[in-house]
Scaffold this motif. Sequence first.
Motif, PDB file in Angstrom:
ATOM      1  N   ARG A  29       0.845  -1.185   0.000  1.00  0.00           N
ATOM      2  CA  ARG A  29       0.000   0.000   0.000  1.00  0.00           C
ATOM      3  C   ARG A  29       0.886   1.243   0.000  1.00  0.00           C
ATOM      4  NH1 ARG A  29      -4.905   1.638   4.181  1.00  0.00           N
ATOM      5  NH2 ARG A  29      -5.819   3.229   2.801  1.00  0.00           N
ATOM      6  N   GLN A  30       0.738   2.051  -1.035  1.00  0.00           N
ATOM      7  CA  GLN A  30       1.616   3.210  -1.187  1.00  0.00           C
ATOM      8  C   GLN A  30       1.026   4.489  -0.604  1.00  0.00           C
ATOM      9  OE1 GLN A  30       3.923   2.918  -5.214  1.00  0.00           O
ATOM     10  NE2 GLN A  30       1.832   2.230  -5.622  1.00  0.00           N
ATOM     11  N   PHE A  31      -0.312   4.572  -0.552  1.00  0.00           N
ATOM     12  CA  PHE A  31      -0.957   5.807  -0.107  1.00  0.00           C
ATOM     13  C   PHE A  31      -2.019   5.480   0.944  1.00  0.00           C
ATOM     14  CE2 PHE A  31       0.305   6.393  -4.575  1.00  0.00           C
ATOM     15  CZ  PHE A  31       1.228   7.414  -4.416  1.00  0.00           C
ATOM     16  N   LYS A  32      -1.707   5.770   2.188  1.00  0.00           N
ATOM     17  CA  LYS A  32      -2.608   5.399   3.278  1.00  0.00           C
ATOM     18  C   LYS A  32      -3.855   6.268   3.330  1.00  0.00           C
ATOM     19  CE  LYS A  32      -0.098   8.060   6.826  1.00  0.00           C
ATOM     20  NZ  LYS A  32       0.848   8.695   5.890  1.00  0.00           N
ATOM     21  N   SER A  33      -3.898   7.347   2.552  1.00  0.00           N
ATOM     22  CA  SER A  33      -5.083   8.206   2.531  1.00  0.00           C
ATOM     23  C   SER A  33      -6.123   7.737   1.524  1.00  0.00           C
ATOM     24  CB  SER A  33      -4.681   9.650   2.187  1.00  0.00           C
ATOM     25  OG  SER A  33      -4.156   9.723   0.873  1.00  0.00           O
ATOM     26  N   TYR A  34      -5.771   6.743   0.687  1.00  0.00           N
ATOM     27  CA  TYR A  34      -6.643   6.322  -0.412  1.00  0.00           C
ATOM     28  C   TYR A  34      -7.469   5.090  -0.027  1.00  0.00           C
ATOM     29  CZ  TYR A  34      -8.230   4.727  -4.978  1.00  0.00           C
ATOM     30  OH  TYR A  34      -9.020   4.301  -6.028  1.00  0.00           O
ATOM     31  N   GLY A  61     -16.413  15.503  21.673  1.00  0.00           N
ATOM     32  CA  GLY A  61     -17.522  15.944  20.840  1.00  0.00           C
ATOM     33  C   GLY A  61     -17.193  17.041  19.860  1.00  0.00           C
ATOM     34  N   LYS A  62     -15.916  17.391  19.737  1.00  0.00           N
ATOM     35  CA  LYS A  62     -15.515  18.442  18.806  1.00  0.00           C
ATOM     36  C   LYS A  62     -14.365  17.944  17.930  1.00  0.00           C
ATOM     37  CE  LYS A  62     -16.655  22.211  22.013  1.00  0.00           C
ATOM     38  NZ  LYS A  62     -16.118  23.407  22.720  1.00  0.00           N
ATOM     39  N   LEU A  63     -14.259  18.500  16.733  1.00  0.00           N
ATOM     40  CA  LEU A  63     -13.102  18.199  15.904  1.00  0.00           C
ATOM     41  C   LEU A  63     -11.905  18.988  16.392  1.00  0.00           C
ATOM     42  CD1 LEU A  63     -14.440  18.141  12.225  1.00  0.00           C
ATOM     43  CD2 LEU A  63     -13.777  16.207  13.643  1.00  0.00           C
ATOM     44  N   PRO A  64     -10.721  18.378  16.369  1.00  0.00           N
ATOM     45  CA  PRO A  64      -9.516  19.153  16.677  1.00  0.00           C
ATOM     46  C   PRO A  64      -9.298  20.202  15.593  1.00  0.00           C
ATOM     47  CG  PRO A  64      -8.942  16.971  15.858  1.00  0.00           C
ATOM     48  CD  PRO A  64     -10.425  16.970  16.064  1.00  0.00           C
ATOM     49  N   ALA A  65      -8.447  21.141  15.843  1.00  0.00           N
ATOM     50  CA  ALA A  65      -8.228  22.238  14.898  1.00  0.00           C
ATOM     51  C   ALA A  65      -7.735  21.739  13.546  1.00  0.00           C
ATOM     52  CB  ALA A  65      -7.235  23.232  15.489  1.00  0.00           C
ATOM     53  N   ASN A  66      -6.944  20.676  13.559  1.00  0.00           N
ATOM     54  CA  ASN A  66      -6.369  20.129  12.328  1.00  0.00           C
ATOM     55  C   ASN A  66      -6.691  18.630  12.242  1.00  0.00           C
ATOM     56  OD1 ASN A  66      -4.925  22.682  11.883  1.00  0.00           O
ATOM     57  ND2 ASN A  66      -3.668  22.011  13.615  1.00  0.00           N
ATOM     58  N   PRO A  67      -7.898  18.261  11.795  1.00  0.00           N
ATOM     59  CA  PRO A  67      -8.359  16.885  11.957  1.00  0.00           C
ATOM     60  C   PRO A  67      -8.016  15.921  10.824  1.00  0.00           C
ATOM     61  CG  PRO A  67     -10.145  18.214  11.116  1.00  0.00           C
ATOM     62  CD  PRO A  67      -8.980  19.140  11.301  1.00  0.00           C
ATOM     63  N   ARG A  68      -7.340  16.356   9.780  1.00  0.00           N
ATOM     64  CA  ARG A  68      -7.182  15.483   8.616  1.00  0.00           C
ATOM     65  C   ARG A  68      -6.453  14.175   8.929  1.00  0.00           C
ATOM     66  NH1 ARG A  68      -5.627  19.712   3.682  1.00  0.00           N
ATOM     67  NH2 ARG A  68      -7.755  20.524   3.358  1.00  0.00           N
ATOM     68  N   GLN A  69      -5.362  14.249   9.659  1.00  0.00           N
ATOM     69  CA  GLN A  69      -4.604  13.040   9.964  1.00  0.00           C
ATOM     70  C   GLN A  69      -5.410  12.088  10.845  1.00  0.00           C
ATOM     71  OE1 GLN A  69      -0.697  13.728  11.572  1.00  0.00           O
ATOM     72  NE2 GLN A  69      -0.104  11.573  11.429  1.00  0.00           N
ATOM     73  N   ALA A  70      -6.161  12.629  11.794  1.00  0.00           N
ATOM     74  CA  ALA A  70      -6.996  11.799  12.656  1.00  0.00           C
ATOM     75  C   ALA A  70      -8.123  11.138  11.863  1.00  0.00           C
ATOM     76  CB  ALA A  70      -7.577  12.646  13.782  1.00  0.00           C
ATOM     77  N   ILE A  71      -8.702  11.861  10.919  1.00  0.00           N
ATOM     78  CA  ILE A  71      -9.758  11.298  10.075  1.00  0.00           C
ATOM     79  C   ILE A  71      -9.188  10.194   9.191  1.00  0.00           C
ATOM     80  CG2 ILE A  71     -11.317  11.822   8.139  1.00  0.00           C
ATOM     81  CD1 ILE A  71     -11.676  14.615   9.454  1.00  0.00           C
ATOM     82  N   GLU A  72      -7.988  10.418   8.675  1.00  0.00           N
ATOM     83  CA  GLU A  72      -7.313   9.396   7.873  1.00  0.00           C
ATOM     84  C   GLU A  72      -7.128   8.111   8.683  1.00  0.00           C
ATOM     85  OE1 GLU A  72      -3.504   9.891   5.133  1.00  0.00           O
ATOM     86  OE2 GLU A  72      -2.938   9.685   7.243  1.00  0.00           O
ATOM     87  N   ALA A  73      -6.707   8.237   9.931  1.00  0.00           N
ATOM     88  CA  ALA A  73      -6.514   7.073  10.792  1.00  0.00           C
ATOM     89  C   ALA A  73      -7.840   6.389  11.108  1.00  0.00           C
ATOM     90  CB  ALA A  73      -5.806   7.487  12.077  1.00  0.00           C
ATOM     91  N   ALA A  74      -8.886   7.186  11.308  1.00  0.00           N
ATOM     92  CA  ALA A  74     -10.196   6.633  11.652  1.00  0.00           C
ATOM     93  C   ALA A  74     -10.825   5.862  10.494  1.00  0.00           C
ATOM     94  CB  ALA A  74     -11.132   7.761  12.087  1.00  0.00           C
TER      95      ALA A  74
END
Length: 412
Positions: A160-165, A353-366
């Motif tokens: 797997r080359q791209f963990k965001s895909y 109950g809130k998104l962190p200020a910079n949530p992209r990496q956390a969403i990717e992991a989730a």
Amino acid sequence: MRNRSLLVLTAIAATGTLTLTACGSRAASGASGSSSASSATTVTIGVDAPLTGPLSALGLGIKNSVDLAVNTANKTNEVPGITFKIEATDDKASPQQGQQNATTLVADNSVVGVVGPLNSGVAVSMQKIFDNANLVEVSPANTNPALTQGPNWGTGTKVRQFKSYFRTATTDAIQGPFAAQFAYSTLNKKKVFLVDNKLTYGVGLVATFKDEFTKLGGTVAGQDHVTSGASDYSSTVTAIKASGADFVYFGGEYPDAAPLTKQLKQQGDKIPVIGGDGMYDPTYIKLAGTASEGDFATSVGAPVETLDSAKTFIANYKAAGYADPYAAYGGYSYDSAWSIIEAVKAVAAANSGKLPANPRQAIEAAMAQVSFAGVTGQVSFDQYGDATNKQLTVYGVKSGQWATIKTGTFTG
């Protein structure tokens, strides 16, 4: 579709540059309305698909289905305190345009995930841009195996080359062989002429079909390549007729498949043309006319009209009044958007109950842990980001319409 699991993340490493803004509630209004609690945080789900041009029949279905998912999440307050909106970009089925769109979506700090693209070749141009930004991309339609499993997947070396895909559609590693088994065993066709349109999707699909068909004992009578968008396929038609093949397997989309089958039948060769999900759309029949009769195409999943899990989606899509049908990938597009919504919900739940200020990496992991009952069935992803739902369907043109012939999975 309402029985969805709530994921809990034990740790969130939030990085990135997303800036969230507060907004008031918005009233639902037909196909484009939505509602949420006042003072909700607004985040964006991007869409990339061909919204104009020959493949727009599929792209508009993708866009509308994502829009429906976003509106549904807002109306039901799926993620308390979060309002979703969409930002749709038109890639025109062009890798270059897709790359530009990916850059634009990454630069929009409110974007927390992207649904699309339609074409595997476009996806190749976008993956690294999204991955560098930890921005989740979920395709409802890409089927080339290399997108998730790397260029050497066919030799058993899967990386797997791209963990965001991620993708909700199954791959050509299954679709091609599934079609080969159908042609060889069900149709009793033993001699094929292979044609592709030189693009990533078509070339890959033909390769997987050829491998399985020859393993079964079938013969390749010949092989040719056409230029996507061309109108004169006379040389290819001549080669097909001379080969003595009893069917054609085509790798590509309906704008190229339709003139091929039309010109083939006009020259008196009545053999069927069989293709993949890129061929499966009513536009194929419209373009090819009566020449399409007796042709076949495989497509991802089971027909949504036959699924109990899709009844609410179909009813809501109709009620929303969209001008274009949800087409072949509507259910998968809705589920792709909902998987992003589920990941957002998990990240918010793990952060009081809130998104962190910079949530992209956390969403990717989730995203890797997302699992829910969706329109197309149970939606989840394996270690490569591929859909765990690997159903496929064969459709045939009968009396000027696509008819379901067979639904199942590849058994190899």
